[in-house]
Design a protein around this motif. Structure first.
Motif, short mmCIF file in Angstrom:
data_model
loop_
_atom_site.label_atom_id
_atom_site.label_comp_id
_atom_site.label_asym_id
_atom_site.label_seq_id
_atom_site.Cartn_x
_atom_site.Cartn_y
_atom_site.Cartn_z
N GLU A 5 0.84 -1.21 0.00
CA GLU A 5 0.00 0.00 0.00
C GLU A 5 0.86 1.25 0.00
O GLU A 5 0.57 2.21 -0.71
CB GLU A 5 -0.91 0.00 1.22
N ARG A 6 1.94 1.25 0.79
CA ARG A 6 2.82 2.41 0.86
C ARG A 6 3.51 2.65 -0.48
O ARG A 6 3.61 3.79 -0.95
CB ARG A 6 3.86 2.23 1.97
N GLU A 7 3.98 1.58 -1.12
CA GLU A 7 4.64 1.73 -2.41
C GLU A 7 3.66 2.23 -3.48
O GLU A 7 4.03 3.05 -4.32
CB GLU A 7 5.27 0.40 -2.83
N ALA A 8 2.43 1.74 -3.43
CA ALA A 8 1.41 2.21 -4.39
C ALA A 8 1.12 3.68 -4.17
O ALA A 8 0.99 4.45 -5.13
CB ALA A 8 0.14 1.37 -4.25
N LYS A 9 1.01 4.09 -2.92
CA LYS A 9 0.74 5.50 -2.61
C LYS A 9 1.91 6.36 -3.07
O LYS A 9 1.71 7.43 -3.65
CB LYS A 9 0.52 5.67 -1.11
N THR A 10 3.13 5.90 -2.84
CA THR A 10 4.32 6.66 -3.25
C THR A 10 4.34 6.82 -4.76
O THR A 10 4.61 7.91 -5.28
CB THR A 10 5.59 5.95 -2.78
N ALA A 11 4.04 5.75 -5.48
CA ALA A 11 4.02 5.82 -6.95
C ALA A 11 2.93 6.77 -7.42
O ALA A 11 3.14 7.56 -8.36
CB ALA A 11 3.80 4.43 -7.53
N ARG A 12 1.76 6.72 -6.79
CA ARG A 12 0.66 7.60 -7.17
C ARG A 12 1.03 9.07 -6.93
O ARG A 12 0.82 9.92 -7.80
CB ARG A 12 -0.60 7.23 -6.37
N LEU A 13 1.61 9.36 -5.77
CA LEU A 13 1.99 10.74 -5.47
C LEU A 13 3.12 11.22 -6.37
O LEU A 13 3.14 12.38 -6.79
CB LEU A 13 2.40 10.85 -3.99
N ARG A 14 4.07 10.32 -6.68
CA ARG A 14 5.18 10.70 -7.57
C ARG A 14 4.65 11.06 -8.96
O ARG A 14 5.05 12.08 -9.53
CB ARG A 14 6.18 9.56 -7.67
N SER A 15 3.73 10.24 -9.48
CA SER A 15 3.20 10.54 -10.82
C SER A 15 2.39 11.82 -10.80
O SER A 15 2.45 12.61 -11.75
CB SER A 15 2.36 9.37 -11.34
N ALA A 16 1.65 12.08 -9.73
CA ALA A 16 0.88 13.33 -9.63
C ALA A 16 1.82 14.53 -9.56
O ALA A 16 1.57 15.56 -10.18
CB ALA A 16 -0.02 13.29 -8.40
N ARG A 17 2.92 14.38 -8.82
CA ARG A 17 3.88 15.48 -8.71
C ARG A 17 4.54 15.75 -10.05
O ARG A 17 4.69 16.90 -10.48
CB ARG A 17 4.95 15.13 -7.66
N LEU A 18 4.94 14.69 -10.76
CA LEU A 18 5.58 14.87 -12.06
C LEU A 18 4.61 15.47 -13.08
O LEU A 18 5.00 16.30 -13.90
CB LEU A 18 6.14 13.54 -12.56
N LYS A 19 3.35 15.06 -13.01
CA LYS A 19 2.34 15.61 -13.92
C LYS A 19 2.14 17.09 -13.65
O LYS A 19 2.08 17.91 -14.56
CB LYS A 19 1.03 14.86 -13.74
N ALA A 20 2.04 17.45 -12.34
CA ALA A 20 1.86 18.86 -11.99
C ALA A 20 3.08 19.68 -12.39
O ALA A 20 2.95 20.82 -12.85
CB ALA A 20 1.61 18.98 -10.49
N LYS A 21 4.25 19.10 -12.25
CA LYS A 21 5.48 19.81 -12.61
C LYS A 21 5.54 20.02 -14.12
O LYS A 21 5.97 21.08 -14.59
CB LYS A 21 6.69 19.00 -12.14
N ALA A 22 5.09 19.04 -14.89
CA ALA A 22 5.11 19.16 -16.35
C ALA A 22 4.09 20.19 -16.84
O ALA A 22 4.32 20.88 -17.83
CB ALA A 22 4.82 17.80 -16.98
N GLU A 23 2.97 20.29 -16.15
CA GLU A 23 1.92 21.22 -16.56
C GLU A 23 2.16 22.64 -16.08
O GLU A 23 1.57 23.58 -16.57
CB GLU A 23 0.56 20.73 -16.07
#
Length: 73
Positions: free
Chosen positions: A37-55
């Motif tokens: 669960e922790r690894e899934a949450k970390t991956a989800r937050l990382r992708s959201a951060r990278l998406k926000a950074k790209a936009e």
């Protein structure tokens, strides 16, 4: 006839070790689930951060000039 069954000490310890093994297995399952669960949450937050950074609009690389303070007397 009443016969009393005597349970040897090794059998009792075996039961205790069986309980310990069950507890150990169950705790490992819980820990593995929490890790997943922790690894899934970390991956989800990382992708959201990278998406926000790209936009986000690119930051300006120019520096703002500092105000010059009055000379000390």
């Amino acid at each position: 006839m009443n016969t009393k069954i005597v349970v040897p000490a090794l059998t009792r310890t075996g039961r205790q070790s069986d309980k310990a093994d069950v507890t150990d297995r169950e705790s490992r399952i819980v820990i593995e689930n929490e890790n997943a669960e922790r690894e899934a949450k970390t991956a989800r937050l990382r992708s959201a951060r990278l998406k926000a950074k790209a936009e986000a609009p690119p930051m300006s690389m120019t520096r703002k000039s500092k105000k010059k303070s009055a000379p000390k007397r």
